[in-house]
Design a protein around this motif. Structure first.
Motif, PDB file in Angstrom:
ATOM      1  N   GLY A   1       0.910  -1.154  -0.096  1.00 46.00           N
ATOM      2  CA  GLY A   1      -0.299   0.172  -0.220  1.00 46.00           C
ATOM      3  C   GLY A   1       1.325   1.094  -0.526  1.00 46.00           C
ATOM      4  N   SER A   2       0.133   2.558  -0.275  1.00 46.32           N
ATOM      5  CA  SER A   2       0.648   3.586  -0.362  1.00 46.32           C
ATOM      6  C   SER A   2       1.704   4.284   0.690  1.00 46.32           C
ATOM      7  N   ARG A   3       0.799   3.750   1.677  1.00 44.53           N
ATOM      8  CA  ARG A   3       1.207   4.002   3.721  1.00 44.53           C
ATOM      9  C   ARG A   3       2.700   2.853   3.590  1.00 44.53           C
ATOM     10  N   THR A   4       2.813   2.185   3.453  1.00 43.73           N
ATOM     11  CA  THR A   4       3.608   1.687   3.475  1.00 43.73           C
ATOM     12  C   THR A   4       5.212   1.799   2.575  1.00 43.73           C
ATOM     13  N   LEU A   5       4.995   2.575   1.294  1.00 48.79           N
ATOM     14  CA  LEU A   5       5.874   3.168   0.510  1.00 48.79           C
ATOM     15  C   LEU A   5       6.695   4.360   1.581  1.00 48.79           C
ATOM     16  N   ALA A   6       5.016   5.206   1.807  1.00 45.82           N
ATOM     17  CA  ALA A   6       5.486   6.266   2.362  1.00 45.82           C
ATOM     18  C   ALA A   6       6.627   6.296   3.304  1.00 45.82           C
ATOM     19  N   LYS A   7       6.008   5.754   4.020  1.00 48.19           N
ATOM     20  CA  LYS A   7       6.973   4.943   5.102  1.00 48.19           C
ATOM     21  C   LYS A   7       8.212   4.632   5.121  1.00 48.19           C
ATOM     22  N   ASN A   8       8.848   3.345   4.649  1.00 45.95           N
ATOM     23  CA  ASN A   8       9.454   2.801   4.060  1.00 45.95           C
ATOM     24  C   ASN A   8      10.508   3.659   2.782  1.00 45.95           C
TER      25      ASN A   8
ATOM     26  N   VAL B   1       7.136  12.441  -1.577  1.00 43.63           N
ATOM     27  CA  VAL B   1       5.414  13.343  -1.763  1.00 43.63           C
ATOM     28  C   VAL B   1       4.553  12.447  -0.568  1.00 43.63           C
ATOM     29  N   SER B   2       3.680  12.767  -0.637  1.00 54.16           N
ATOM     30  CA  SER B   2       2.721  12.569   0.433  1.00 54.16           C
ATOM     31  C   SER B   2       2.199  11.183   0.094  1.00 54.16           C
ATOM     32  N   SER B   3       1.597  10.115   0.672  1.00 56.29           N
ATOM     33  CA  SER B   3       0.797   9.408   0.347  1.00 56.29           C
ATOM     34  C   SER B   3      -0.304   8.557  -0.814  1.00 56.29           C
ATOM     35  N   ALA B   4      -1.092  10.004  -0.795  1.00 59.04           N
ATOM     36  CA  ALA B   4      -1.823  10.613  -2.023  1.00 59.04           C
ATOM     37  C   ALA B   4      -1.141  10.389  -3.563  1.00 59.04           C
ATOM     38  N   THR B   5       0.136  10.943  -3.290  1.00 59.88           N
ATOM     39  CA  THR B   5       0.237  11.169  -4.553  1.00 59.88           C
ATOM     40  C   THR B   5       0.978   9.686  -4.982  1.00 59.88           C
ATOM     41  N   ILE B   6       1.462   9.444  -3.886  1.00 64.02           N
ATOM     42  CA  ILE B   6       1.908   7.932  -4.226  1.00 64.02           C
ATOM     43  C   ILE B   6       0.829   6.803  -4.487  1.00 64.02           C
ATOM     44  N   ARG B   7      -0.534   6.874  -3.935  1.00 62.81           N
ATOM     45  CA  ARG B   7      -1.627   6.523  -4.129  1.00 62.81           C
ATOM     46  C   ARG B   7      -2.290   6.737  -6.081  1.00 62.81           C
TER      47      ARG B   7
ATOM     48  N   LEU C   1      -0.103   2.986 -12.614  1.00 63.89           N
ATOM     49  CA  LEU C   1       0.758   2.383 -13.447  1.00 63.89           C
ATOM     50  C   LEU C   1      -0.160   1.283 -13.222  1.00 63.89           C
ATOM     51  N   GLU C   2      -1.009   0.589 -12.483  1.00 63.51           N
ATOM     52  CA  GLU C   2      -2.396  -0.179 -12.622  1.00 63.51           C
ATOM     53  C   GLU C   2      -3.049  -0.019 -14.014  1.00 63.51           C
ATOM     54  N   ASP C   3      -3.319   1.690 -14.102  1.00 63.20           N
ATOM     55  CA  ASP C   3      -4.392   1.833 -15.189  1.00 63.20           C
ATOM     56  C   ASP C   3      -3.192   1.177 -17.117  1.00 63.20           C
ATOM     57  N   MET C   4      -1.786   1.420 -16.324  1.00 64.93           N
ATOM     58  CA  MET C   4      -1.027   1.262 -18.011  1.00 64.93           C
ATOM     59  C   MET C   4      -0.276  -1.186 -17.676  1.00 64.93           C
ATOM     60  N   GLY C   5      -0.928  -1.034 -16.103  1.00 63.30           N
ATOM     61  CA  GLY C   5      -0.812  -3.117 -16.481  1.00 63.30           C
ATOM     62  C   GLY C   5       0.403  -3.397 -16.009  1.00 63.30           C
ATOM     63  N   TYR C   6       0.960  -1.970 -15.152  1.00 65.37           N
ATOM     64  CA  TYR C   6       2.238  -2.910 -14.394  1.00 65.37           C
ATOM     65  C   TYR C   6       2.009  -3.290 -12.993  1.00 65.37           C
ATOM     66  N   LEU C   7       1.207  -2.860 -12.670  1.00 60.95           N
ATOM     67  CA  LEU C   7       0.243  -3.135 -11.355  1.00 60.95           C
ATOM     68  C   LEU C   7      -0.821  -3.621 -11.197  1.00 60.95           C
ATOM     69  N   GLU C   8      -1.431  -5.136 -10.443  1.00 67.93           N
ATOM     70  CA  GLU C   8      -2.202  -5.590  -9.890  1.00 67.93           C
ATOM     71  C   GLU C   8      -3.009  -5.128  -8.960  1.00 67.93           C
ATOM     72  N   GLN C   9      -4.742  -4.725  -8.297  1.00 67.61           N
ATOM     73  CA  GLN C   9      -5.340  -5.017  -6.717  1.00 67.61           C
ATOM     74  C   GLN C   9      -5.985  -5.849  -7.010  1.00 67.61           C
ATOM     75  N   PRO C  10      -4.941  -7.445  -6.104  1.00 72.72           N
ATOM     76  CA  PRO C  10      -5.960  -8.725  -5.677  1.00 72.72           C
ATOM     77  C   PRO C  10      -7.338  -8.620  -5.249  1.00 72.72           C
ATOM     78  N   TYR C  11      -7.413  -7.415  -4.730  1.00 76.80           N
ATOM     79  CA  TYR C  11      -9.122  -7.295  -4.204  1.00 76.80           C
ATOM     80  C   TYR C  11      -9.347  -5.949  -4.003  1.00 76.80           C
ATOM     81  N   THR C  12     -10.207  -5.339  -3.859  1.00 75.11           N
ATOM     82  CA  THR C  12     -11.089  -4.323  -3.007  1.00 75.11           C
ATOM     83  C   THR C  12      -9.960  -3.720  -2.078  1.00 75.11           C
ATOM     84  N   SER C  13     -10.131  -2.453  -1.659  1.00 77.81           N
ATOM     85  CA  SER C  13      -9.166  -2.291  -0.788  1.00 77.81           C
ATOM     86  C   SER C  13      -7.624  -2.259  -0.128  1.00 77.81           C
TER      87      SER C  13
END
Length: 347
Positions: A28-35, A40-46, A52-64
């Protein structure tokens, strides 16, 4: 069309791959912002992750949930983002020193497969040197009884083939000595893939003109010699099959069955290894694999050589969530030294 990925997205994608390799969890974005210090903010990372997901480089296994890399994301990481280093040859030799290498190729290949799997903690696969790409180091006829001869063929890659011939009549020690001298002159250092019926027929005719011996016996010896020199099926050694069980991706029984079914069939593994060219190291990720059973896996394969002659393949099979920098470095380094090990064997 190639996607344009700006520097920030590249850094975020690289971080997600690295974190996911370590945790096997969606990131998640919070993990990236922390580590990571992206500035930039978590919102920007999100938002960047959503792009990146829209471009096909990432996937979301389930909602949230956070995101995980797709096959495309791993491919971009391997081709453009990861950093590798080769092991120094001295370091590899130190690792090899932990094993006792008997003087035959089969034992060496088995030990190397075990070592490679232990170094990477994935399943390792290595093929024995292919006979057809080898040269004859020695070929001998040995008398084992009055009417039986043993043909022994040793290649420069350490492979030993042998076969007993049953003759219709005994041959003398003088005839046997002449045969061995003749074969040594004509066949030593010759590539096995040139030892075909046409070539053997020529030297068979030459031998018949020089040696007073039954044409039937000479023809029998040459026919059996052709069988000895014929390349056997590709022999593949596995190491660390149990490491598959340690990967959370294969907690799903169906996924596990598919992979184990491939690993259990040497013929399929042999064809899989032979499907790779003899060029540079190759990384095949997920759905890039031709076999549907391997779509949850990545394969890192390299060719090992003696001199500039390619002889076989070695590599690693694991989940797409593979530690690519470490695996690529290890496979590449080991492939450079296998040929040296084989070429220094005594027998």
């Amino acid at each position: 069309m190639v996607d344009f990925i700006d520097d920030r997205k590249r850094k975020i994608l690289k971080a997600i791959v690295q974190e996911h390799i370590l945790t096997a969890e969606p990131i998640g974005s919070r993990t990236l912002a922390k580590n990571y210090e992206f500035g930039v903010s978590s919102a920007t990372i999100r938002n960047e992750m959503s792009d990146l997901e829209d471009m096909g480089y990432l996937e979301q296994p389930y909602t949230s949930a956070g995101r995980v890399p797709s096959d495309k994301g791993y491919r971009y990481y391997v081709d453009s983002l990861m950093e590798t280093r080769d092991y120094p040859e001295q370091e590899i030799r130190k690792m090899l020193g932990e094993f006792t290498f008997e003087q035959n190729v089969q034992t060496i290949m088995s030990n190397l497969a075990r070592m490679l799997s232990r170094l990477t903690r994935y399943t390792a696969v290595i093929s024995e040197p292919q006979l057809k790409k080898s040269r004859i180091r020695e070929i001998k006829l040995l008398k084992v009884s009055r009417k039986n001869l043993l043909i022994v063929l040793v290649t420069d890659t350490g492979i030993v083939n042998n076969k007993i011939i049953s003759l219709t009549k005994e041959i003398s020690s003088k005839q046997l000595r002449y045969l061995n001298e003749f074969f040594s002159r004509k066949l030593q250092k010759r590539e096995l893939n040139t030892l075909d019926e046409g070539f053997l027929s020529k030297i068979e005719e030459e031998l018949l003109n020089r040696l007073k011996m039954s044409e039937r016996i000479i023809k029998l010896i040459f026919d059996e010699m052709l069988k000895v020199a014929k390349p056997a099926e590709l022999k593949v050694h596995l190491g660390g099959t149990s490491y598959i069980l340690e990967q959370p991706e294969f907690n799903n029984l169906e996924n596990l069955k598919k992979v184990l079914n491939i690993l259990d069939h040497e013929e399929i593994l042999g064809k899989l290894l032979n499907s790779f060219s003899d060029n540079e190291l190759k990384v095949v990720i997920g759905h890039e694999n031709q076999l549907e059973e391997m779509h949850k896996c990545s394969i890192v394969i390299a060719t090992y050589c003696i001199g500039d002659k390619p002889l076989g393949k070695l590599g690693v099979i694991g989940p797409t969530r593979m530690h690519y920098p470490m695996v690529v470095s290890t496979v590449n380094s080991l492939s450079k030294i296998v040929g040296k090990i084989i070429s220094r064997m005594d027998g």
